[in-house]
Design a protein around this motif. Structure first.
Motif, PDB file in Angstrom:
ATOM      1  N   VAL A  27      85.256  63.866   8.623  1.00 12.11           N
ATOM      2  CA  VAL A  27      83.950  63.632   9.232  1.00 12.11           C
ATOM      3  C   VAL A  27      82.943  64.591   8.623  1.00 12.11           C
ATOM      4  N   LYS A  29      78.441  65.129   7.417  1.00 11.25           N
ATOM      5  CA  LYS A  29      77.057  64.695   7.565  1.00 11.25           C
ATOM      6  C   LYS A  29      76.639  63.729   6.454  1.00 11.25           C
ATOM      7  N   ASN A  30      77.171  63.911   5.267  1.00  9.38           N
ATOM      8  CA  ASN A  30      76.801  63.053   4.148  1.00  9.38           C
ATOM      9  C   ASN A  30      78.059  62.581   3.418  1.00  9.38           C
ATOM     10  N   PRO A  31      78.559  61.396   3.750  1.00  7.11           N
ATOM     11  CA  PRO A  31      79.780  60.898   3.110  1.00  7.11           C
ATOM     12  C   PRO A  31      79.638  60.654   1.608  1.00  7.11           C
ATOM     13  N   LEU A  51      86.149  58.686   4.770  1.00  6.01           N
ATOM     14  CA  LEU A  51      84.973  59.520   4.960  1.00  6.01           C
ATOM     15  C   LEU A  51      84.167  58.884   6.086  1.00  6.01           C
ATOM     16  N   ASP A  53      80.856  59.100   8.435  1.00  6.18           N
ATOM     17  CA  ASP A  53      79.527  59.671   8.645  1.00  6.18           C
ATOM     18  C   ASP A  53      79.412  60.150  10.086  1.00  6.18           C
ATOM     19  N   ASP A  54      78.758  61.278  10.286  1.00  5.09           N
ATOM     20  CA  ASP A  54      78.645  61.817  11.639  1.00  5.09           C
ATOM     21  C   ASP A  54      77.904  60.874  12.582  1.00  5.09           C
ATOM     22  N   SER A  55      77.110  59.976  12.041  1.00  2.58           N
ATOM     23  CA  SER A  55      76.403  59.004  12.885  1.00  2.58           C
ATOM     24  C   SER A  55      77.342  57.904  13.392  1.00  2.58           C
ATOM     25  N   GLN A  56      78.555  57.819  12.835  1.00  6.01           N
ATOM     26  CA  GLN A  56      79.529  56.801  13.233  1.00  6.01           C
ATOM     27  C   GLN A  56      80.657  57.356  14.097  1.00  6.01           C
TER      28      GLN A  56
END
Length: 92
Positions: A27, A29-31, A51, A53-56
């Motif tokens: 996890v 911030k920028n995959p 990978l 994304d922290d938004s997911q």
């Protein structure tokens, strides 16, 4: 210090148990910009990884992974209370 860090990370990843859909949920911030050392170690050990994304994080199914890998970024909502995890500090 860096060698100790890499050895510790290798040891933690090596101790992962049984096979699941994927081995590691990484996890970040920028995959599009994962830590190349993490990718290299996971690949050398033949671990599969996603990978995430922290938004997911809220929609990810962490039950499909053996462990969660995080750098010490400010990421909230990762269920570290329910699944094995490793938080790796930055070396910078």
């Amino acid at each position: 210090m860096k060698n100790k860090f890499l050895f510790f990370m290798f040891a933690c990843i090596f101790l992962i148990g049984v096979v699941s859909a994927k081995d590691i949920a990484y996890v970040l911030k920028n995959p599009l910009n994962p830590d190349p050392q993490f990718i290299e170690i996971m690949s050398e050990l033949n671990y599969s990884y996603d990978l995430i994304d922290d938004s997911q994080v809220s929609s990810a199914n962490f039950a499909n992974y053996k462990m969660i890998l995080l750098k010490d970024e400010n990421i909230v909502g990762v269920p570290v209370d329910r699944y094995p995890f490793l938080i790796v500090p930055s070396l910078n």
